[in-house]
Enzyme design. Structure first.
Site, PDB file in Angstrom:
ATOM      1  N   ARG A 183      27.628  25.549  38.575  1.00  0.00           N
ATOM      2  CA  ARG A 183      27.837  27.003  38.902  1.00  0.00           C
ATOM      3  C   ARG A 183      28.894  27.895  38.305  1.00  0.00           C
ATOM      4  O   ARG A 183      28.978  29.293  38.145  1.00  0.00           O
ATOM      5  CB  ARG A 183      26.762  27.655  40.350  1.00  0.00           C
ATOM      6  CG  ARG A 183      25.633  27.492  40.490  1.00  0.00           C
ATOM      7  CD  ARG A 183      25.568  28.086  41.850  1.00  0.00           C
ATOM      8  NE  ARG A 183      25.997  28.898  42.727  1.00  0.00           N
ATOM      9  CZ  ARG A 183      26.485  28.001  44.456  1.00  0.00           C
ATOM     10  NH1 ARG A 183      25.091  26.952  44.350  1.00  0.00           N
ATOM     11  NH2 ARG A 183      26.990  28.208  44.708  1.00  0.00           N
TER      12      ARG A 183
ATOM     13  N   LYS B 164      36.862  29.416  44.320  1.00  0.00           N
ATOM     14  CA  LYS B 164      36.846  29.767  45.524  1.00  0.00           C
ATOM     15  C   LYS B 164      36.927  28.984  46.962  1.00  0.00           C
ATOM     16  O   LYS B 164      36.091  28.687  47.796  1.00  0.00           O
ATOM     17  CB  LYS B 164      36.464  30.980  46.304  1.00  0.00           C
ATOM     18  CG  LYS B 164      37.563  32.204  45.274  1.00  0.00           C
ATOM     19  CD  LYS B 164      36.779  33.685  45.760  1.00  0.00           C
ATOM     20  CE  LYS B 164      37.747  34.727  44.159  1.00  0.00           C
ATOM     21  NZ  LYS B 164      36.688  35.980  44.731  1.00  0.00           N
TER      22      LYS B 164
ATOM     23  N   ASN C 125      39.908  40.553  44.119  1.00  0.00           N
ATOM     24  CA  ASN C 125      40.263  41.907  44.224  1.00  0.00           C
ATOM     25  C   ASN C 125      41.664  42.378  43.621  1.00  0.00           C
ATOM     26  O   ASN C 125      41.794  42.564  42.785  1.00  0.00           O
ATOM     27  CB  ASN C 125      39.643  42.616  44.988  1.00  0.00           C
ATOM     28  CG  ASN C 125      39.316  44.171  44.815  1.00  0.00           C
ATOM     29  OD1 ASN C 125      38.727  44.128  43.496  1.00  0.00           O
ATOM     30  ND2 ASN C 125      39.166  44.508  46.013  1.00  0.00           N
TER      31      ASN C 125
ATOM     32  N   PRO D  84      41.647  35.260  51.112  1.00  0.00           N
ATOM     33  CA  PRO D  84      41.337  33.959  50.252  1.00  0.00           C
ATOM     34  C   PRO D  84      41.022  34.434  48.749  1.00  0.00           C
ATOM     35  O   PRO D  84      40.229  34.780  48.385  1.00  0.00           O
ATOM     36  CB  PRO D  84      40.304  32.927  51.002  1.00  0.00           C
ATOM     37  CG  PRO D  84      39.805  34.081  51.243  1.00  0.00           C
ATOM     38  CD  PRO D  84      40.924  35.791  51.641  1.00  0.00           C
ATOM     39  N   GLU D  85      41.347  34.122  47.675  1.00  0.00           N
ATOM     40  CA  GLU D  85      41.447  34.211  46.194  1.00  0.00           C
ATOM     41  C   GLU D  85      41.780  32.375  45.995  1.00  0.00           C
ATOM     42  O   GLU D  85      42.150  32.220  46.367  1.00  0.00           O
ATOM     43  CB  GLU D  85      41.840  34.908  45.317  1.00  0.00           C
ATOM     44  CG  GLU D  85      41.972  36.434  45.637  1.00  0.00           C
ATOM     45  CD  GLU D  85      42.383  37.175  44.282  1.00  0.00           C
ATOM     46  OE1 GLU D  85      42.884  36.383  43.754  1.00  0.00           O
ATOM     47  OE2 GLU D  85      42.503  38.919  44.777  1.00  0.00           O
TER      48      GLU D  85
ATOM     49  N   ARG E 218      33.634  46.077  45.759  1.00  0.00           N
ATOM     50  CA  ARG E 218      35.519  45.789  46.088  1.00  0.00           C
ATOM     51  C   ARG E 218      36.321  47.466  45.667  1.00  0.00           C
ATOM     52  O   ARG E 218      36.133  47.294  44.603  1.00  0.00           O
ATOM     53  CB  ARG E 218      35.545  44.821  45.792  1.00  0.00           C
ATOM     54  CG  ARG E 218      35.014  43.520  45.552  1.00  0.00           C
ATOM     55  CD  ARG E 218      34.211  42.718  47.451  1.00  0.00           C
ATOM     56  NE  ARG E 218      35.366  43.515  48.151  1.00  0.00           N
ATOM     57  CZ  ARG E 218      36.356  42.393  48.361  1.00  0.00           C
ATOM     58  NH1 ARG E 218      36.508  41.038  47.235  1.00  0.00           N
ATOM     59  NH2 ARG E 218      37.603  42.870  48.776  1.00  0.00           N
TER      60      ARG E 218
END
Length: 292
Positions: free
Chosen positions: A125, A52, A166, A2-3, A280
């Site tokens: 945010r 996300k 990532n 999941p990106e 990561r």
DNA sequence: CCTCTATGGCGAA
DNA sequence: TCGCCCTAGAGGC
């Protein structure tokens, strides 16, 4: 998995399957029993993604707020017939079910009910999300341009840019030959603009295909097949089409640098390197990605 | 059986 | 920076 592209695709599929219907909401695993009871019996208004984060709005009740984290999955299965409901397999935290579909959530790092105010707070945010139509990248540039943190670190910060993960991080930095360890404040405006434009191209392709595609030849192929990369939501189409991928069949999974540590760079032949940045694994070519 | 990994993110120290 | 949370699948013994 999941990106941001994955969540936007998922939101579109959930919207297609459940908006305007009143699904049964349950928690077979038992860890979301209270939340399920709150949402059950209320019509779904819409499902949408921001970065996300995934939200499903239930009229007159609350929002379902999900973050898949690293390992979460939200699988949508079309029902062959209304009474052929598959049993919940494994740790299904939430199940949505209507006449036509069952959707099972497993492994999410966050699953909660939220008020409109809570949703606003989450959205507030987040930095600009390249998959949000008409979004202004200026706040992201403002953060990057004055930051001593490395660009590789900044690209993973969801309050700077929402939805980049990532794979897109390593791959876009390589595509633009940017040194991942360059501080944000030393990144040129033109370089940021090019990366942003690239995300506007690559992420919608990711949504359309359900897969991250970054290599130039594959991007060309996808564009050649007439995939619309400008129009993000509404996405249209059926859920089964989403599951298949609109272009039909998965694109071969290969990248310039992601997970290619020790292998030769496809441009210059030097060994792809890896290091942990922002928690990561970052991958990059030490020769191609310098001084930018 | 065990360990490791995964396209995230949080809070403690 | 580290440990920890979530789960499934792959690989080693």
């Amino acid at each position: 998995m999941p990106e941001g592209h994955h969540l936007h695709r998922l939101a579109a599929a959930l919207d297609e399957a459940f908006a305007g219907t009143t699904p049964e909401v349950s928690s077979p695993q038992g860890r979301f029993t209270g939340g399920a009871a709150l949402l059950d019996g209320h019509p779904v208004v819409e499902a949408f993604a921001a970065g996300k984060h995934l939200f499903v709005e239930f009229a007159g009740a609350a929002y379902l707020h999900v973050h898949l984290g690293l390992i979460g999955q939200f699988d949508i299965t079309p029902l062959v017939a209304p009474d052929t409901v598959p049993p919940a397999v494994g740790a299904v935290r939430v199940r949505l079910r209507n006449e036509g579909y069952v959707a099972d959530l497993r492994g999410a790092t966050l699953c909660e009910t939220a008020t409109a105010g809570d949703v606003e707070q989450v959205l507030g945010r987040l930095g600009p999300d390249p998959l949000r139509p008409g979004v202004d990248p200026a706040p992201a540039w403002a953060r990057i341009a004055k930051s001593p943190r490395t660009i590789a670190d900044l690209l993973m910060d969801q309050s700077v840019l929402a939805g980049v993960g990532n794979v897109y991080r390593s791959e876009t930095l390589f595509r633009h030959r940017v040194d991942p360890f360059r501080p944000g404040r030393e990144i040129r405006r033109a370089t940021f603009d090019a990366i942003w434009r690239d995300l506007l191209l690559l992420m919608p392709i990711g949504v359309r295909l359900g897969q991250i595609v970054t290599m130039a030849d594959q991007v060309e192929d996808v564009l050649g097949e007439g995939v619309d990369t400008s129009l993000v939501p509404p996405l249209g189409g059926t859920v089964s089409a989403w599951r298949r991928g609109v272009v039909g069949g998965a694109v071969e999974r290969r990248y310039y640098v992601y997970k290619r540590q020790g292998e030769p760079c496809l441009v210059c032949g030097s060994r792809i390197r890896t290091a942990v940045v922002a928690g990561r694994n970052l991958f990059w070519c030490g020769r191609c990605q310098r001084r930018r």
